[in-house]
Design a protein around this motif. Structure first.
Motif, PDB file in Angstrom:
ATOM      1  N   LEU A  41     -20.438 145.607  -1.747  1.00  0.00           N
ATOM      2  CA  LEU A  41     -19.966 146.501  -2.809  1.00  0.00           C
ATOM      3  C   LEU A  41     -20.683 147.836  -2.665  1.00  0.00           C
ATOM      4  O   LEU A  41     -21.914 147.895  -2.660  1.00  0.00           O
ATOM      5  CB  LEU A  41     -20.253 145.907  -4.180  1.00  0.00           C
ATOM      6  CG  LEU A  41     -20.018 146.824  -5.389  1.00  0.00           C
ATOM      7  CD1 LEU A  41     -18.556 147.231  -5.493  1.00  0.00           C
ATOM      8  CD2 LEU A  41     -20.488 146.159  -6.681  1.00  0.00           C
ATOM      9  N   LEU A  42     -19.917 148.898  -2.540  1.00  0.00           N
ATOM     10  CA  LEU A  42     -20.473 150.253  -2.446  1.00  0.00           C
ATOM     11  C   LEU A  42     -20.173 150.996  -3.733  1.00  0.00           C
ATOM     12  O   LEU A  42     -19.027 151.052  -4.186  1.00  0.00           O
ATOM     13  CB  LEU A  42     -19.889 150.982  -1.237  1.00  0.00           C
ATOM     14  CG  LEU A  42     -20.229 150.267   0.080  1.00  0.00           C
ATOM     15  CD1 LEU A  42     -18.967 149.809   0.766  1.00  0.00           C
ATOM     16  CD2 LEU A  42     -21.073 151.130   0.987  1.00  0.00           C
ATOM     17  N   VAL A  43     -21.211 151.547  -4.319  1.00  0.00           N
ATOM     18  CA  VAL A  43     -21.146 152.141  -5.654  1.00  0.00           C
ATOM     19  C   VAL A  43     -21.428 153.643  -5.568  1.00  0.00           C
ATOM     20  O   VAL A  43     -22.262 154.084  -4.782  1.00  0.00           O
ATOM     21  CB  VAL A  43     -22.183 151.468  -6.583  1.00  0.00           C
ATOM     22  CG1 VAL A  43     -22.176 152.105  -7.957  1.00  0.00           C
ATOM     23  CG2 VAL A  43     -21.911 149.975  -6.692  1.00  0.00           C
ATOM     24  N   GLY A  44     -20.738 154.419  -6.404  1.00  0.00           N
ATOM     25  CA  GLY A  44     -21.026 155.845  -6.476  1.00  0.00           C
ATOM     26  C   GLY A  44     -20.679 156.606  -5.215  1.00  0.00           C
ATOM     27  O   GLY A  44     -21.337 157.597  -4.871  1.00  0.00           O
ATOM     28  N   GLU A  45     -19.648 156.172  -4.514  1.00  0.00           N
ATOM     29  CA  GLU A  45     -19.230 156.875  -3.308  1.00  0.00           C
ATOM     30  C   GLU A  45     -18.726 158.279  -3.654  1.00  0.00           C
ATOM     31  O   GLU A  45     -18.079 158.476  -4.680  1.00  0.00           O
ATOM     32  CB  GLU A  45     -18.126 156.094  -2.601  1.00  0.00           C
ATOM     33  CG  GLU A  45     -18.615 154.880  -1.848  1.00  0.00           C
ATOM     34  CD  GLU A  45     -19.374 155.249  -0.587  1.00  0.00           C
ATOM     35  OE1 GLU A  45     -18.768 155.332   0.478  1.00  0.00           O
ATOM     36  OE2 GLU A  45     -20.610 155.464  -0.690  1.00  0.00           O
ATOM     37  N   LEU A  69     -17.135 156.884  -9.280  1.00  0.00           N
ATOM     38  CA  LEU A  69     -17.031 157.217 -10.703  1.00  0.00           C
ATOM     39  C   LEU A  69     -15.856 158.152 -10.943  1.00  0.00           C
ATOM     40  O   LEU A  69     -15.212 158.102 -11.994  1.00  0.00           O
ATOM     41  CB  LEU A  69     -18.330 157.873 -11.177  1.00  0.00           C
ATOM     42  CG  LEU A  69     -18.373 158.342 -12.635  1.00  0.00           C
ATOM     43  CD1 LEU A  69     -18.184 157.164 -13.591  1.00  0.00           C
ATOM     44  CD2 LEU A  69     -19.688 159.056 -12.932  1.00  0.00           C
ATOM     45  N   ASP A  70     -15.550 158.989  -9.980  1.00  0.00           N
ATOM     46  CA  ASP A  70     -14.456 159.952 -10.111  1.00  0.00           C
ATOM     47  C   ASP A  70     -13.101 159.261 -10.058  1.00  0.00           C
ATOM     48  O   ASP A  70     -12.951 158.194  -9.447  1.00  0.00           O
ATOM     49  CB  ASP A  70     -14.503 160.984  -8.976  1.00  0.00           C
ATOM     50  CG  ASP A  70     -15.732 161.866  -9.048  1.00  0.00           C
ATOM     51  OD1 ASP A  70     -16.170 162.186 -10.169  1.00  0.00           O
ATOM     52  OD2 ASP A  70     -16.262 162.232  -7.978  1.00  0.00           O
ATOM     53  N   ASN A  71     -12.090 159.895 -10.672  1.00  0.00           N
ATOM     54  CA  ASN A  71     -10.732 159.409 -10.483  1.00  0.00           C
ATOM     55  C   ASN A  71     -10.165 159.986  -9.181  1.00  0.00           C
ATOM     56  O   ASN A  71     -10.798 160.821  -8.531  1.00  0.00           O
ATOM     57  CB  ASN A  71      -9.834 159.740 -11.685  1.00  0.00           C
ATOM     58  CG  ASN A  71      -9.709 161.242 -11.927  1.00  0.00           C
ATOM     59  OD1 ASN A  71      -9.597 162.043 -10.995  1.00  0.00           O
ATOM     60  ND2 ASN A  71      -9.720 161.640 -13.193  1.00  0.00           N
ATOM     61  N   VAL A  96     -10.431 149.548  -2.861  1.00  0.00           N
ATOM     62  CA  VAL A  96     -10.984 150.798  -3.388  1.00  0.00           C
ATOM     63  C   VAL A  96     -10.642 150.927  -4.869  1.00  0.00           C
ATOM     64  O   VAL A  96      -9.482 150.723  -5.268  1.00  0.00           O
ATOM     65  CB  VAL A  96     -10.435 152.018  -2.618  1.00  0.00           C
ATOM     66  CG1 VAL A  96     -10.965 153.321  -3.220  1.00  0.00           C
ATOM     67  CG2 VAL A  96     -10.799 151.933  -1.131  1.00  0.00           C
ATOM     68  N   PHE A  97     -11.653 151.251  -5.661  1.00  0.00           N
ATOM     69  CA  PHE A  97     -11.443 151.497  -7.085  1.00  0.00           C
ATOM     70  C   PHE A  97     -12.029 152.849  -7.466  1.00  0.00           C
ATOM     71  O   PHE A  97     -13.145 153.189  -7.057  1.00  0.00           O
ATOM     72  CB  PHE A  97     -12.113 150.417  -7.942  1.00  0.00           C
ATOM     73  CG  PHE A  97     -11.450 149.087  -7.892  1.00  0.00           C
ATOM     74  CD1 PHE A  97     -10.205 148.882  -8.475  1.00  0.00           C
ATOM     75  CD2 PHE A  97     -12.068 148.022  -7.263  1.00  0.00           C
ATOM     76  CE1 PHE A  97      -9.586 147.641  -8.427  1.00  0.00           C
ATOM     77  CE2 PHE A  97     -11.463 146.777  -7.211  1.00  0.00           C
ATOM     78  CZ  PHE A  97     -10.216 146.592  -7.795  1.00  0.00           C
ATOM     79  N   PHE A  98     -11.273 153.610  -8.253  1.00  0.00           N
ATOM     80  CA  PHE A  98     -11.748 154.860  -8.831  1.00  0.00           C
ATOM     81  C   PHE A  98     -12.142 154.611 -10.286  1.00  0.00           C
ATOM     82  O   PHE A  98     -11.722 153.640 -10.909  1.00  0.00           O
ATOM     83  CB  PHE A  98     -10.659 155.932  -8.770  1.00  0.00           C
ATOM     84  CG  PHE A  98     -10.203 156.264  -7.377  1.00  0.00           C
ATOM     85  CD1 PHE A  98     -10.918 157.173  -6.600  1.00  0.00           C
ATOM     86  CD2 PHE A  98      -9.079 155.676  -6.828  1.00  0.00           C
ATOM     87  CE1 PHE A  98     -10.508 157.481  -5.316  1.00  0.00           C
ATOM     88  CE2 PHE A  98      -8.654 155.972  -5.546  1.00  0.00           C
ATOM     89  CZ  PHE A  98      -9.375 156.880  -4.786  1.00  0.00           C
ATOM     90  N   GLY A  99     -12.953 155.527 -10.836  1.00  0.00           N
ATOM     91  CA  GLY A  99     -13.306 155.447 -12.243  1.00  0.00           C
ATOM     92  C   GLY A  99     -14.210 154.276 -12.592  1.00  0.00           C
ATOM     93  O   GLY A  99     -14.162 153.772 -13.709  1.00  0.00           O
ATOM     94  N   VAL A 100     -15.048 153.860 -11.644  1.00  0.00           N
ATOM     95  CA  VAL A 100     -15.962 152.739 -11.882  1.00  0.00           C
ATOM     96  C   VAL A 100     -17.346 153.276 -12.231  1.00  0.00           C
ATOM     97  O   VAL A 100     -17.992 153.940 -11.408  1.00  0.00           O
ATOM     98  CB  VAL A 100     -16.048 151.812 -10.664  1.00  0.00           C
ATOM     99  CG1 VAL A 100     -17.088 150.709 -10.900  1.00  0.00           C
ATOM    100  CG2 VAL A 100     -14.680 151.206 -10.357  1.00  0.00           C
ATOM    101  N   ASP A 101     -17.797 152.997 -13.429  1.00  0.00           N
ATOM    102  CA  ASP A 101     -19.110 153.418 -13.904  1.00  0.00           C
ATOM    103  C   ASP A 101     -20.140 152.381 -13.457  1.00  0.00           C
ATOM    104  O   ASP A 101     -20.063 151.208 -13.836  1.00  0.00           O
ATOM    105  CB  ASP A 101     -19.086 153.517 -15.429  1.00  0.00           C
ATOM    106  CG  ASP A 101     -20.363 154.093 -16.023  1.00  0.00           C
ATOM    107  OD1 ASP A 101     -21.421 154.021 -15.365  1.00  0.00           O
ATOM    108  OD2 ASP A 101     -20.310 154.612 -17.155  1.00  0.00           O
ATOM    109  N   ALA A 102     -21.112 152.816 -12.663  1.00  0.00           N
ATOM    110  CA  ALA A 102     -22.118 151.903 -12.119  1.00  0.00           C
ATOM    111  C   ALA A 102     -22.950 151.240 -13.206  1.00  0.00           C
ATOM    112  O   ALA A 102     -23.509 150.163 -12.987  1.00  0.00           O
ATOM    113  CB  ALA A 102     -23.041 152.653 -11.160  1.00  0.00           C
TER     114      ALA A 102
END
Length: 233
Positions: A41-45, A69-71, A96-102
Motif C-alpha cells: 500500500l502506497l500512501v500520499g503519492e 489525498l488529491d482527487n 488506484v484510489f484518489f481522495g484517500v486521507d492517510a
C-alpha cells in the motif's frame, strides 16, 4: 521406440516447459526493500512516480494499491505526468484510489478489507501552513504522522508487515519524534536505512503545493524508518 512412448515423452517435455513458464512468471523481483510478492500500500503519492518505479521493476502492479489525498482533477492540474503515470499503473494491474486521507484510511471502504506486507509513506507533510521550523508547523506534522501510523497499524499483516516512512533528517525534522510516536501506539523500530532516490529510477519527489507543485524539493539527508508491530500488538 514405439509411437506411444514417443507421444508420452513429448507430453512430458511440454509439461516441463509449462512448469518452467510458471516458474518464470512467479520469479520474485525486488526494488530495494520491496518485492513483487509483497502486498504493498502506497500512501500520499504525488505524481505516482514512486509507485510506477516499483511496478516497472516488478513487471506488474497487481500486488499494489496506490493512493493520493488529491482527487483526480487536482493530480492532473498539479503534475505534468500524474495522470499518465496513473494510467500506466492501472494498465499493469495496480488499484488506484484518489481522495484517500492517510489519517482515516483504515475506514476506507476497500482498504479496511485488506492487509498489507508493506505500507509506504514517503515524506509525509501537512503542507506549509506556518514556517517549517515553527512550533505550530511541527505539531501539525507530528499529528499527521501519529494518525497515519495508527491507521496503518490496523491495515498491517501481523506476522511480517512493515510500515515505512521516508523522512528528511536534521532540524526541524528530528523534532517530529517518529520513533517515539510509533512506540506509543505499539510499533517498534525494526531498522533505519539511508534513502537514495537513485534506487528508484523514474521517481520524482514533488513540492505538491503552490505555483511550483510539479517541481522537486531538496532532499538532503533522508532515511527510511521501518516499523513493525510490537509483541503485545
Amino acid at each position: 521406440m514405439g509411437k506411444v512412448e514417443e507421444d508420452y515423452i513429448e507430453m512430458e517435455s511440454e509439461e516441463d516447459d509449462e512448469d518452467e513458464d510458471e516458474d518464470e512468471e512467479e520469479e520474485e523481483k525486488w526494488r530495494k526493500h520491496y518485492s513483487s510478492r509483497h502486498r504493498i500500500l502506497l500512501v500520499g503519492e504525488g505524481d505516482f512516480s514512486f509507485s510506477l518505479s516499483l511496478a516497472t521493476k516488478f513487471g506488474s502492479a497487481q500486488n499494489m494499491v496506490a493512493t493520493s489525498l488529491d482527487n483526480q482533477d487536482t493530480v492532473a492540474n498539479k503534475y505534468s505526468n500524474g495522470i499518465k503515470n496513473v494510467r500506466e499503473l492501472e494498465a499493469r494491474g495496480c488499484t488506484v484510489f484518489f481522495g484517500v486521507d492517510a489519517t482515516k484510511m483504515s475506514d476506507h471502504f476497500f482498504l479496511t478489507t485488506q492487509r498489507f506486507h508493506r505500507i509506504v509513506y514517503n515524506f509525509p507533510h501537512v503542507g506549509f501552513r506556518f514556517r517549517e521550523n515553527s512550533y505550530c508547523q511541527i505539531q501539525l506534522n507530528k499529528r499527521l504522522v501519529k494518525d497515519f501510523l495508527k491507521n496503518a497499524k490496523v491495515l498491517l499483516r501481523k506476522q511480517d508487515g512493515e510500515i515505512h516512512i521516508t523522512h528528511k533528517e536534521g532540524d526541524p525534522y528530528n523534532k517530529w519524534d517518529l520513533v517515539k510516536k510509533a512506540h506509543k501506539i505499539g510499533l517498534v523500530l525494526h531498522e533505519t536505512v539511508p534513502f537514495c532516490r537513485d534506487d528508484y529510477p523514474g521517481y520524482n519527489n514533488k513540492r505538491a503545493q503552490g505555483n511550483f507543485s510539479d517541481a522537486p524539493f531538496r532532499l538532503g539527508d533522508c532515511s527510511t524508518y521501518k516499523f513493525r508491530l510490537g509483541q503485545s500488538s
